[in-house]
Scaffold this active site. Sequence first.
Site, PDB file in Angstrom:
ATOM      1  N   HIS A  80       0.667  -1.295   0.164  1.00  0.00           N
ATOM      2  CA  HIS A  80      -0.001   0.051  -0.112  1.00  0.00           C
ATOM      3  C   HIS A  80       0.842   1.314  -0.126  1.00  0.00           C
ATOM      4  O   HIS A  80       0.297   2.353   0.042  1.00  0.00           O
ATOM      5  CB  HIS A  80      -1.057   0.199   1.214  1.00  0.00           C
ATOM      6  CG  HIS A  80      -2.060  -0.746   1.140  1.00  0.00           C
ATOM      7  ND1 HIS A  80      -3.295  -0.353   0.364  1.00  0.00           N
ATOM      8  CD2 HIS A  80      -2.363  -2.180   1.278  1.00  0.00           C
ATOM      9  CE1 HIS A  80      -4.185  -1.327   0.638  1.00  0.00           C
ATOM     10  NE2 HIS A  80      -3.615  -2.431   0.975  1.00  0.00           N
ATOM     11  N   THR A 102      -8.693   6.438  -2.816  1.00  0.00           N
ATOM     12  CA  THR A 102      -9.956   5.957  -3.135  1.00  0.00           C
ATOM     13  C   THR A 102     -11.246   6.924  -3.006  1.00  0.00           C
ATOM     14  O   THR A 102     -12.054   6.844  -3.845  1.00  0.00           O
ATOM     15  CB  THR A 102     -10.525   4.861  -2.223  1.00  0.00           C
ATOM     16  OG1 THR A 102     -10.313   5.037  -1.207  1.00  0.00           O
ATOM     17  CG2 THR A 102      -9.753   3.665  -2.732  1.00  0.00           C
ATOM     18  N   LYS A 119      -9.362  13.812   3.733  1.00  0.00           N
ATOM     19  CA  LYS A 119      -8.759  12.397   3.822  1.00  0.00           C
ATOM     20  C   LYS A 119      -7.615  12.813   5.178  1.00  0.00           C
ATOM     21  O   LYS A 119      -7.802  13.887   5.761  1.00  0.00           O
ATOM     22  CB  LYS A 119      -7.655  12.215   2.672  1.00  0.00           C
ATOM     23  CG  LYS A 119      -7.066  13.794   2.159  1.00  0.00           C
ATOM     24  CD  LYS A 119      -6.319  13.445   0.995  1.00  0.00           C
ATOM     25  CE  LYS A 119      -7.424  13.714  -0.334  1.00  0.00           C
ATOM     26  NZ  LYS A 119      -7.050  12.483  -1.203  1.00  0.00           N
ATOM     27  N   ARG A 120      -6.868  11.703   5.514  1.00  0.00           N
ATOM     28  CA  ARG A 120      -6.111  11.767   6.334  1.00  0.00           C
ATOM     29  C   ARG A 120      -5.246  12.896   6.508  1.00  0.00           C
ATOM     30  O   ARG A 120      -4.824  13.136   5.263  1.00  0.00           O
ATOM     31  CB  ARG A 120      -5.265  10.317   6.690  1.00  0.00           C
ATOM     32  CG  ARG A 120      -6.076   9.328   7.388  1.00  0.00           C
ATOM     33  CD  ARG A 120      -6.397   9.738   8.953  1.00  0.00           C
ATOM     34  NE  ARG A 120      -5.331   9.717   9.794  1.00  0.00           N
ATOM     35  CZ  ARG A 120      -5.230   8.888  10.736  1.00  0.00           C
ATOM     36  NH1 ARG A 120      -5.929   8.042  11.055  1.00  0.00           N
ATOM     37  NH2 ARG A 120      -4.040   9.075  11.373  1.00  0.00           N
ATOM     38  N   LYS A 161       0.043  14.291   1.392  1.00  0.00           N
ATOM     39  CA  LYS A 161      -1.223  14.910   0.833  1.00  0.00           C
ATOM     40  C   LYS A 161      -1.507  16.053   0.424  1.00  0.00           C
ATOM     41  O   LYS A 161      -2.295  16.345  -0.029  1.00  0.00           O
ATOM     42  CB  LYS A 161      -2.374  13.995   1.789  1.00  0.00           C
ATOM     43  CG  LYS A 161      -2.339  12.589   1.615  1.00  0.00           C
ATOM     44  CD  LYS A 161      -3.617  12.004   2.620  1.00  0.00           C
ATOM     45  CE  LYS A 161      -3.751  10.452   2.665  1.00  0.00           C
ATOM     46  NZ  LYS A 161      -4.554   9.947   1.707  1.00  0.00           N
ATOM     47  N   LYS A 199     -14.755   8.374  -5.400  1.00  0.00           N
ATOM     48  CA  LYS A 199     -16.129   8.444  -4.830  1.00  0.00           C
ATOM     49  C   LYS A 199     -16.596   9.569  -5.136  1.00  0.00           C
ATOM     50  O   LYS A 199     -17.706   9.867  -5.550  1.00  0.00           O
ATOM     51  CB  LYS A 199     -16.063   8.336  -3.115  1.00  0.00           C
ATOM     52  CG  LYS A 199     -15.360   7.202  -2.407  1.00  0.00           C
ATOM     53  CD  LYS A 199     -15.131   7.497  -0.940  1.00  0.00           C
ATOM     54  CE  LYS A 199     -14.380   6.191  -0.413  1.00  0.00           C
ATOM     55  NZ  LYS A 199     -13.800   6.694   0.770  1.00  0.00           N
TER      56      LYS A 199
END
Length: 877
Positions: free
Chosen positions: A407, A721, A610-611, A616, A725
Site C-alpha cells: 500500500h 479511493t 482525507k487523513r 497529501k 467516490k
Amino acid sequence: MTSVLDPKTIGKPVRPRRHVRTLTGYTPDVDESGKEKWPRGEEKVWKEGTRGVDTDVTSITKSIVNHVQTSLARQAYNLDDLGAYQAAALSVRDDLIVNWNDTQLFYTKKAPKRAYYLSLEFLMGRTFDNALLNLGLKDQYREGITKLGFNMEDLLEQERDAGLGNGGLGRLAACYLDSSASQELPVWGYGLRYKYGIFQQHISPEGQQLEGPDPWLESQNPWELPRIDVNYEVRFYGTAERLEDGRAIWHGGQEVLAVAYDVMVPGCYTKNTNNLRLWESKPKRGFDLMSFNAGDYEHAVESSNSAAAITSVLYPNDHTTCMFLGKELRLKQQYFWTAASLADIVRRFKNIGKPITEFPDYVAIQLNDTHPTLAIPELMRILVDEEELPWGQAWKIVTNTVFYTNHTVLPEALEKWPVPLMENLLPRHMQIIYDINLYVFHCHTMFFLQAVERKYPGDRERLARMSLIEEGYPKQVRMAHLACIGYRKVNGVAELHSELVKTTILKDFVEFEGPSKFSNVTNGITPRRWLDQCNPELSALISKTLKVDKSVWLKNLDMLKKLLPFAEDAAFRKEWAAIKQRNKERLAHHVQTTLGLTVNTNAMFDVQIKRLHEYKRQTLNILGVIHRYLALKQMSAAERKKVNPRVVFFAGKAAPGYYIAKLTIRLIVNAARIINADPETRDLLTVYFLPDYSVSLAEVLIPSSDISQHISTAGTEASGTSNMKFCLNGGLLVGTVDGANIEIAEAVGENNVFFFGHLTPAVEDLRYQHTYHPVPVEEKCPALAKVLDAVSGGIFGDGSVYDPLLNTIRQGDYYLITEDFDSYIGALAMVDEAYLNKDEWIKKSIRTTANMGIFSSDRAILEYAESFWNIEPIKVT
Ligand SMILES: *Cc1c(COP(=O)(O)O)cnc(C)c1O
C-alpha cells in the site's frame, strides 16, 4: 491440565488446545438410498419453525414491536429514537442471520475454495442503511417505522460508525467485503474487535486537534454475534526449543484467549451473506487461581488486564509506522490476530477431510499490507511443528496460499521490527524467519541468500539489501521482504504505484525472480455505499433514465456508460444539477445543525477530505486558499463581482504524534476564522474545517462537491479511493499526476480532470536540488513567499506558532510545495473559468459519472478472485 513440562509430554510436539465446537462441521447422516437424513427431531416441526426473511410491512412492524417489547423490554410510551433504532436494527439483523446461516451451511456443503482477507483495519461506517438497501427492504422499513411514529432519517442518525480503521486501507477492506458478498464470492474477512476505534477528533479554541476515545460499543452493537464457543489460545514469550528433526517446541510464556465475534456482510440483492470475523482478547482463565490463592491478587488482576489490552485500541497511525516502532503491544496485536485467524482457517480446512498438502487448493489468504506478515512464519510453524511436514513441503504450501498487497512506497511507512523485541515475544517465529532467510528452498534450487549469492557472486551489498534482517543496532526484521519471498503474488493498488513498487522498494526482488510475481490491481469502491446509499436521488435518476432497476446496474457498474448521450439532453442536465444543489443544501443543513455555521450554497463547493499527512499536502491547499484571500483583498469591488464564489471544506484526522500534520490543522482552523469573518470577502470565499472525519461524514460531503482535491506529491499516493467516490458522484477532480488520478483521467477523459504539478520522474532530482543546491522561496516562487510572509507576519494570530510548519517548506521542502505552487494556482484558475460555464460543467459532471464504472470494487474483487485466488462465485440457493 497437562503441561509441556510434564515428563510424559516432554519431547513431543505440543498441539495447541482448542475449545471449539465445530460450528461449521457438516457430516450428514444418509439413509439406505443415500438420501440425506434430517439431523435431529421431527423434520416437519423444524421446518415449520424456520424463519424466512420478512418483506411485507406488517411482518416488519410486528418484528420491530416484538424486539421493543422483548429484546429491549420497553413499550411505546417510553421508547426514544435510540430504542426505536435498536429494535429496527435487531429486526433487520434477524433477516441477516437467516441469510448468513443459509450461506455458511451452503458453503460448508459445497466446500469450494475460499479466500480470506486479513486486514488489521475494517472501516465499516454504519450498517443499518447499507443492510436495508442490500436486502431491498428500505422502503418497507420506512413505511413501518413511520407507522410506529418515528422518522427513518432520525433513526439512521442514531447509529455510531464502526470506525475500526484509519483511512483508505481500512475503507478498502470494507468495500471489498461488500463486493465479495454482492458478487457471491466465498470470502471471509478477519480482523480485530477493538474496544476503541479511531479516536474522536475535537478542535480546541486555539485550533488544535484534541483526541478523545471512541467507545463505540457503549450502547450495544446489534450488528455482531458473539461466538463465545469459537476461541483459540494464543501464546507469547516463553522458549522455543529446537528438536533434531527440524521441529521445535514452544512453551511457557503467556497464553491468552482469542474469542470470535461475527459481523454479517450482506450482498446486494442476493441471499449470499458473508462473514467478517473479529477477534477479542481475553485472559485465558479469568483470574489465575494459583496466584489468587497465594495472596497475589494484584498480579492476577494485572495479567488479566494485559490480556484484555491486546484488542483494546486501534493504533491511530496511517502511513507512519515509525510512530509505533518498537511498540510491543502493536506486534502483539498483529500476532494475536494472525494466529487466531490461521488456527480458524486450518480448522475449517481440516473439517473437509482433505490431506494438508491440498491446503492451497481450498484456501487463499490475502494480506492487506505487511501488518499480517507473521502469517508466513505462523503457517510454517503450524505445518512444521504441529503437522510435522518437512520444511520444503511446508514452504511450498505457504507460498502457494498467501498473497500480499503493498500500500505504500513511503520509506517511513515500511514496517520493520527490532529483532530483540521479536525474539522475546515470538521466539519460535524469530527462528523461522532466520531459517527462511538462510535455508528456504528458493526457485527449486537453493536457499534464499545462497541463491542470491549464486546469482550475483560477490555482490555483498545486494545480499545485505535483500536480507530479511537489516543490520544495525538493533537489527530489524523487514516485513515487506518477508512478504515478498513468502507470497505467491505481490500487487500494488494502482498502475503507477505497482510500477514504483517494482522499480524502487522491491527492485532487487523483481530482478532476482523475474516480474511475473508482481502485478497490479487498481483499487475500487462499492457503488452501493458510495452512490446508492450516500446519493439516493442520483441513484433514482440513473435508474429512471436507464430504465434499469438498480439491483442490476449497481452490480454491473459499466452500465453507467449509457448515461453518456444524456449529457446532451437539457432536461436531464437540469435534473442532474438540481440534485447536486439539493446535496449541497443537505451538507449546509448538516453544518448548520452540528456547528451552528451558515454555508453559502450558491458557491462552488471545493472539498479535500482525507487523513492529514504531509504527502497529501493539505498545506498546499490552505496556502492556496490564503493566496486567494490576499488576492481578493487587493481587488476593487468591480473586480470582485467577476469572481467565482467558493466554499472550501477540509476534514481529516492527524496521527496524535504527528506534530506537523496537527500544525496544518491549526493553520486551517485559524485561517478560516479570520477569512470567514471578513465582510469584504466572505461572500466570495469561506473555509470550513469539519471535525471528526468519518465514513458517515464522507457520505454527506462527497455528493455535494463540485470539485475535490487530490494533490499529493507525484509518486507518493499509492492509489487514493476518495478521488473515485467524488467522481462517481459527478464531482470533478483537481489533482497531481499520481495514484489512481491517472487512471481516472484515462477513463473519464483528460479534459474532465484538472491536472497540475511535476511528474513522478522529476521528483527525485528536485529533492536532490532542494537538499544540495537550495534556492530561497523568494526566488523560486515569489507568490508563495508572499503567502508564507503573511502567515509569519501574524494575519491569523501569532505567526511564530507556524514556523515549524512553514520551515518544512522554506528548508528542504521534501514534498515540493514550492515546485508545484504556481501550477496549482493556475489549475484552480482554470477550475474557476470552467465553472462559469454551468452547462459545460454539468456535461463534464455527467460524463465523469458515466465513465466511472471500472472503479467499482466489484471489478477489483473479481480480478483478485480470478487472477490471484482462483475462486469462483457460488450463488446460495
Ligand atoms: C475513502 C475514505 C478514505 C480514503 O481517502 P483518500 O482520499 O483516498 O485518502 C479515508 N477515510 C474515509 C472515512 C473514507 O471514506
